[in-house]
Enzyme design. Structure first.
Site, short mmCIF file in Angstrom:
data_model
loop_
_atom_site.label_atom_id
_atom_site.label_comp_id
_atom_site.label_asym_id
_atom_site.label_seq_id
_atom_site.Cartn_x
_atom_site.Cartn_y
_atom_site.Cartn_z
N GLY A 183 0.82 -1.21 0.00
CA GLY A 183 0.00 0.00 0.00
C GLY A 183 0.85 1.26 0.00
O GLY A 183 0.35 2.34 -0.27
N LYS A 184 2.14 1.12 0.34
CA LYS A 184 3.04 2.28 0.42
C LYS A 184 2.37 3.39 1.21
O LYS A 184 2.45 4.56 0.85
CB LYS A 184 3.48 2.72 -0.97
CG LYS A 184 4.21 1.58 -1.72
CD LYS A 184 4.79 1.97 -3.04
CE LYS A 184 5.63 0.86 -3.66
NZ LYS A 184 4.90 -0.41 -3.96
#
Lengths: 319, 319
Positions: free
Chosen positions: B116-117
């Site tokens: 998802g960073k």
């Protein structure tokens, strides 16, 4: 549809204020009436945190709470900024509540800036941009989205391109409001801190593509907690809208954000999340009103008045 | 529960390979049988992109496609990495499909690394960490999550703390696989590129808190497209697990990732997304099999064999 920059200008001029209301719902701070929606075990009377409650019920409570906030602030401010983290915290039902909140805000005439700080490599960034950007042309329906720059220019480009195609905007993190932001952002390269390098990239995009108001649709996030840097960046980024977090509960004052504006009072949105939506529990209006909604209204009007008094945003009232 | 580092070690040793399968569903690349689930207008026969199809139906197709991928790869690899962007692209129904895919993968014995960073300032980062991290103790149920570092140490800390409390892990972006990553990551500060500064922070966290296998639970993302930097970082980050993207369709080979491992073949997971899940459409196994599943299986086995032949991961088979 006019560009995001033009729509933002129109919304700010219509409401005569740059106040942006952050929708950051937290279960433990919700008014009691929503806690009884959120919990099935004790009707909200036995616990203060969301740890033990059903995520679906919390999501429902978040949605209904945000609708009420939107009802209060929609006549007064140009835009809202849902913080995606607080919805994502409660799973896909939280995200479903977010979808509904976005639609509700848009129906009430507000611009919606999604605060997701998303980013990824190009082909994946396209997926985020496609899903999130575009008021009438994306699944989520955001007018704008916050974007993190660590992956560099080819990761920001897909967001910028989709934004352009769909008259949406992005706000790239430049100088964030937290102290720890200094770890990377203030590292000095060629005599300039890293955030200046990001700022230069953003401004260069807008310098070749801006609306008649002088601003492009690729904005920058610059914290209210760094007044000097804010004024300095306003000077070096004349074509870039600023989204300014950090007012209120994070310590920024109206004086601190004055440097974010141009002489006409344009060029910046100043966000306040907890200080408005949880005004009944925190800050100068806590426990001052019988109805929690009156605290929210008072906090919103107070921020509008302070920005009008102590920043060039006051000039918006002259028109 | 053992720490994430220990669970990752056990999973890699059980499957004798560090192959990580990226779940990056894209509508236009789905096998035909799922396109008929995805579209209501023409049963998948008239268009190749997802633009015109019902998001709910695409989400359903993504879920069912990922289940089939998981059925194929679960006996062979230690972990999968759903890319959140491709699910978020289709709204809350996409996120619902993601929830189901995570649960399905875990039931099949796979570790789940959410890509998802994510990141935000501390109090908001807590919400992401609380929702996403913890196999049995969070709404989403991720064993680990990728985290972006632009907001600095006080934004990474809440993820590290929740990870520690719940025996989960994080992978901080250090040197990403895309060319544009150089814009920030390669800026030189005090004689070292910015990514070295991030690397130093990550390694310092693990150097004071690592499992008996020598590795801590705060990993680093380092792209396969930079073989020299990968080997150099392996040397300077002896207590840090690497998540290595960029193998296959992005150009990285088994030789290129050899430097990511320690002598025992531990220390890294090497990701392949499109090259495995869309092997029937792209790469050396495209159009070679009657059943698309056989292409996925062949691509997985091929990658396992190449890493065993050309990297220290081959030593995992000696046990």
């Amino acid at each position: 549809m006019p560009s995001f920059s033009e729509r933002l200008e129109a919304a700010i001029k219509a409401k005569k204020t740059p106040v942006l209301v952050g929708l950051d719902p937290r279960y433990d701070l919700l008014p009691d009436e929503f806690k009884s929606i959120g919990c099935s075990c004790c009707n909200g009377t036995q616990h203060e945190t969301g740890d033990y409650v059903n995520p679906e019920k919390v999501a429902t409570a978040f949605g209904q709470f945000c609708y009420r906030i939107i009802d209060i602030v929609a006549p007064l401010v140009p835009a809202v900024k849902p913080q995606m983290a607080f919805f994502e915290q409660y799973g896909s039902m939280g995200m479903f509540a977010l979808e509904n909140v976005i639609q509700y805000a848009r129906r009430k005439g507000l611009l919606v800036i999604l605060d997701g700080k998303r980013n990824d490599i190009g082909s994946t960034a396209e997926a985020y941009a496609d899903g999130l950007l575009g008021a009438n042309s994306s699944v989520w329906g955001g007018d704008a989205l916050t974007v993190s720059p660590y992956l560099g220019d080819d990761s920001i480009e897909p967001f910028a391109q989709v934004a352009r195609e769909r008259d949406a905007g992005i706000f790239v993190l430049v100088k964030t409001s937290n102290k720890g932001g200094a770890m990377l952002q203030d590292l000095v390269v060629d005599g300039k801190p890293v955030y200046h390098h990001v700022a230069g990239y953003v401004e260069s995009r807008n310098a070749s593509d801006f609306a008649p108001n002088g601003y492009g649709s690729i904005g920058a996030v610059v914290g209210a907690t760094w007044p000097e840097q804010l004024a300095e960046l306003r000077h070096s980024m004349p074509h870039t809208w600023f989204l300014v977090p950090g007012y209120g509960s994070q310590g920024g004052s109206a004086h601190d954000v004055a440097g974010a504006f141009d002489a006409n009072g344009l060029g910046a949105l100043v966000n306040n999340s907890r200080g408005i939506i949880f005004a009944h529990k925190t800050g100068p209006f806590a426990d001052k009103f019988d109805r929690w909604e009156d605290a929210v209204l008072a906090a919103t009007e107070d921020m509008i008045a302070r920005l009008a008094a102590d920043t060039p945003a006051g000039n918006l009232r002259l028109r």
